[in-house]
Design an enzyme around this catalytic site. Structure first.
Site, PDB file in Angstrom:
ATOM      1  N   GLY A  13      -7.485  42.195  -3.806  1.00  0.00           N
ATOM      2  CA  GLY A  13      -8.024  43.215  -2.922  1.00  0.00           C
ATOM      3  C   GLY A  13      -9.012  44.095  -3.673  1.00  0.00           C
ATOM      4  O   GLY A  13      -9.387  43.814  -4.819  1.00  0.00           O
ATOM      5  N   ALA A  45      -9.646  45.458   6.568  1.00  0.00           N
ATOM      6  CA  ALA A  45      -9.788  46.894   6.802  1.00  0.00           C
ATOM      7  C   ALA A  45     -11.030  47.172   7.638  1.00  0.00           C
ATOM      8  O   ALA A  45     -12.141  46.802   7.261  1.00  0.00           O
ATOM      9  CB  ALA A  45      -9.864  47.645   5.476  1.00  0.00           C
ATOM     10  N   GLN A  46     -10.847  47.843   8.772  1.00  0.00           N
ATOM     11  CA  GLN A  46     -11.963  48.090   9.679  1.00  0.00           C
ATOM     12  C   GLN A  46     -12.582  49.466   9.462  1.00  0.00           C
ATOM     13  O   GLN A  46     -13.793  49.622   9.401  1.00  0.00           O
ATOM     14  CB  GLN A  46     -11.483  47.981  11.133  1.00  0.00           C
ATOM     15  N   GLU A 114     -11.939  60.118  12.140  1.00  0.00           N
ATOM     16  CA  GLU A 114     -10.686  59.428  12.397  1.00  0.00           C
ATOM     17  C   GLU A 114      -9.557  60.445  12.524  1.00  0.00           C
ATOM     18  O   GLU A 114      -9.690  61.609  12.113  1.00  0.00           O
ATOM     19  CB  GLU A 114     -10.385  58.401  11.300  1.00  0.00           C
ATOM     20  N   HIS A 240       0.513  51.143  12.615  1.00  0.00           N
ATOM     21  CA  HIS A 240      -0.784  51.449  13.223  1.00  0.00           C
ATOM     22  C   HIS A 240      -0.551  51.604  14.716  1.00  0.00           C
ATOM     23  O   HIS A 240       0.063  50.735  15.347  1.00  0.00           O
ATOM     24  CB  HIS A 240      -1.794  50.334  12.947  1.00  0.00           C
ATOM     25  N   ARG A 286      -1.300  59.272  12.475  1.00  0.00           N
ATOM     26  CA  ARG A 286      -0.796  57.982  12.956  1.00  0.00           C
ATOM     27  C   ARG A 286       0.691  57.999  13.303  1.00  0.00           C
ATOM     28  O   ARG A 286       1.121  57.329  14.239  1.00  0.00           O
ATOM     29  CB  ARG A 286      -1.071  56.905  11.906  1.00  0.00           C
ATOM     30  N   HIS A 347       1.741  48.455   9.575  1.00  0.00           N
ATOM     31  CA  HIS A 347       0.374  48.459   9.064  1.00  0.00           C
ATOM     32  C   HIS A 347       0.269  48.750   7.573  1.00  0.00           C
ATOM     33  O   HIS A 347      -0.425  48.044   6.850  1.00  0.00           O
ATOM     34  CB  HIS A 347      -0.441  49.488   9.850  1.00  0.00           C
ATOM     35  N   GLU A 371      -2.159  49.392  -2.380  1.00  0.00           N
ATOM     36  CA  GLU A 371      -0.987  49.563  -1.525  1.00  0.00           C
ATOM     37  C   GLU A 371       0.309  49.254  -2.251  1.00  0.00           C
ATOM     38  O   GLU A 371       1.375  49.748  -1.869  1.00  0.00           O
ATOM     39  CB  GLU A 371      -1.125  48.681  -0.271  1.00  0.00           C
ATOM     40  N   ARG A 382       0.277  58.346   5.387  1.00  0.00           N
ATOM     41  CA  ARG A 382      -1.094  58.205   4.886  1.00  0.00           C
ATOM     42  C   ARG A 382      -2.117  58.737   5.883  1.00  0.00           C
ATOM     43  O   ARG A 382      -2.076  58.409   7.065  1.00  0.00           O
ATOM     44  CB  ARG A 382      -1.383  56.729   4.607  1.00  0.00           C
ATOM     45  N   SER A 387      -6.730  54.996   1.951  1.00  0.00           N
ATOM     46  CA  SER A 387      -6.176  53.911   1.128  1.00  0.00           C
ATOM     47  C   SER A 387      -7.234  53.218   0.274  1.00  0.00           C
ATOM     48  O   SER A 387      -7.017  52.975  -0.924  1.00  0.00           O
ATOM     49  CB  SER A 387      -5.458  52.884   2.008  1.00  0.00           C
TER      50      SER A 387
END
Length: 534
Positions: A13, A45-46, A114, A240, A286, A347, A371, A382, A387
């Site tokens: 990653g 990851a978006q 966000e 998520h 979240r 998630h 992670e 989080r 992240s």
């Protein structure tokens, strides 16, 4: 076979790749990944990378948002380190070739909004940020002569000094590398290293519904725990809030950024409901949004809720969320004219292998990033898009530490390590052990240790896991190893660690909500939940 490198990185990653590029300037690096190089949570990851990249923002504001989201358990010193050093690391990604979206008027970054953030601070590459970061870093990796990348190599267990010397595990133990299963040849290789780095991602596959890739089986946490390293805060699993609900679509998440750009959660009757559960409404953190959706679904008996952003211009949506738009449309949902059906899904793992400010674990010469690690940044929940930021900041800090210590690492005495002892020549009938137990762990964890928990359910889950772990242990060394058996073993270990951690926290905080203890208890539980194998 036995091989040695200065640095052994397990996982591909963003943290593993960026660390590899930095330390390859002064060391020989072997990077192993259990499937292909781009198979990682980073690639999926978006949203983007949260950092202070605007004059209208401030480190203090980012610190405050992170602390509020973390619900009392963030390490404020770590939060300040990450938010202060973060902007430089994001710009370094640009130097590595990452093409973040630029602002309409020539600004350096088009910053997204966000949930949980007080201002726009999320640098993104449309809604494919992770994929773009992977692309750029892998291109750099491919050109570096000091980095060897081994695909289809699955780490089994860490090699520990005390075991090599035939003595009891003790404080000050160090990691010597790892046993690694070559998925192509079936051979177990002995990979020795001066420093070993865990970048194996999370554990989403421990749950029935997840946004994670299939590789997310908690390997790094399980290996570190078995080796005697401390792990922490594994009760805090982030669900998520908005995973695309479609029987045929596999674990596709609808980015937090959709709500950040004005998306509204509605129920089956078309009513917006989030203000019933949190005054911040659709831009709550979240944990609050996931619980709100869960409550709404349970109250109505519905299979899903809907995310409505049809009030925004169609062109804007197609340009801002091209991947989400195309994927939803592929399954019959045109988000420009129709609300998106969504459900919560596992998630992100906010806990992990406990590390210090340089990414060092409690075992000598073993680091953990991304992670896999518990740095203290996320606390009990989080903050969105923190992240990827954490991953690049800690990879950089770990590289600085290693640069200062590479000489002493190379001067450590070499130890003889026994080759892996393979059991009988037969392959275990996986249809009986692996698939049955794999499915059972994921279903039970979803039902018993999900968004809302009860003490009785945790006790039932622990009882099921006790006999399951024993069954896996009885078979593990008696047969030829397969990747599925290795992953099942890790999955069951991480499931038990989540259950143990959740059972110890007799309060509700952040992502851990337990009906028997619905209130927060700072007096007794304003602390990390730390586990270590005896």
């Amino acid at each position: 076979m036995t091989a040695y490198s200065d640095v052994l990185i397990i996982g591909s990653g963003v943290s593993g790749l960026s660390f590899a590029l930095k330390v390859a300037r002064f060391s020989r690096v072997t990077l192993i990944t259990k499937k292909k190089k781009a198979d990682s949570a980073t690639n999926l990851a978006q949203g983007g990378v949260a950092a202070v990249l605007s004059v209208e923002d401030s480190v203090e504001a980012h610190v405050t948002d992170t602390l509020v989201s973390g619900d009392g358990l963030c390490n404020e010193e770590i939060v300040r380190i990450v938010t202060t050093e973060g902007p430089a690391r994001v710009r370094e990604l640009v130097e590595f070739g990452v093409r973040f979206q630029k602002g309409e008027h020539g600004e350096e970054f088009d910053l997204g909004m966000e949930g949980g953030h007080s201002t726009r601070r999320v640098a993104h590459a449309s809604d494919l940020t992770g994929k773009e970061i992977e692309r750029a870093l892998l291109a750099q990796i491919a050109q570096h002569p000091n980095i060897e990348v081994l695909e289809n190599h699955l780490a089994i267990d860490l090699l520990i000094e005390s075991k090599a010397l035939g003595r009891e595990r003790q404080e000050g133990d160090r990691c010597l590398g790892a046993y690694v299963l070559n998925r192509i040849t079936g051979e177990v290789e002995t990979r020795l290293a001066g420093v070993t780095v865990l970048c194996t991602g999370g554990c989403g596959k421990v749950y029935l519904y997840t946004t994670n890739p299939d590789i997310a089986t908690g390997d790094g946490v399980a290996m570190a725990y078995r080796a005697g390293a401390r792990v922490a805060n594994l009760e805090f699993i982030q669900f998520h809030p908005t995973c695309f609900f479609n029987r045929e679509a596999k674990n596709f998440l609808i980015s937090e950024a959709v709500r950040g750009e004005g998306g509204v959660l509605i129920n089956q009757q078309g009513e917006a409901f989030m203000t019933k559960y949190d005054p911040r409404g659709d831009l709550a953190t979240r944990d609050a949004v996931a619980r709100g959706i869960d409550a709404e679904m349970k109250a109505s008996g519905a299979d899903c809720v809907f995310l409505d952003i049809t009030h925004k211009p169609a062109r804007f949506l197609m340009e801002r969320f091209p991947n989400i738009y195309q994927t939803c449309k592929q399954y019959g949902v045109d988000l420009t004219i129709k609300p998106i059906p969504v459900v919560p899904a596992a998630h992100y793992m906010c806990g992990g292998v406990l590390v210090d400010e340089w990414g060092r674990t409690s075992l000598g010469n073993l680091l953990a990033f991304g992670e896999t690690a518990c740095t203290g940044l996320h606390g009990a929940n989080r903050l969105a898009s923190n992240s990827l930021l954490e991953a690049v900041v800690f990879a950089h800090r770990g590289a600085l530490w290693l640069q200062d210590h590479i000489a002493e690492v190379r001067n450590l005495p070499s130890l003889r390590v026994d080759d892996w002892r393979t059991g009988g020549a037969a392959v275990l009938d996986e249809s009986v052990l692996v698939k049955h137990n794999w499915d059972q762990v994921r279903q039970l964890m979803w039902n018993y240790v999900g968004i809302v928990r009860r003490t009785k359910r945790l006790e039932l889950m622990q009882n099921r896991l006790t006999w399951m772990l024993q069954e896996i242990k009885d078979h593990f060394y008696d047969y030829l190893l397969t990747p599925d058996l290795v992953e099942l073993r890790n999955l069951a270990v991480v499931a038990e660690l989540i259950v143990q951690s959740a059972s110890r926290r007799k309060e509700s905080r952040g992502l851990h909500y337990i009906l028997d203890y619905p209130d927060k208890n700072d007096r007794d539980f304003l602390r990390d939940t730390v586990l270590q194998k005896g």
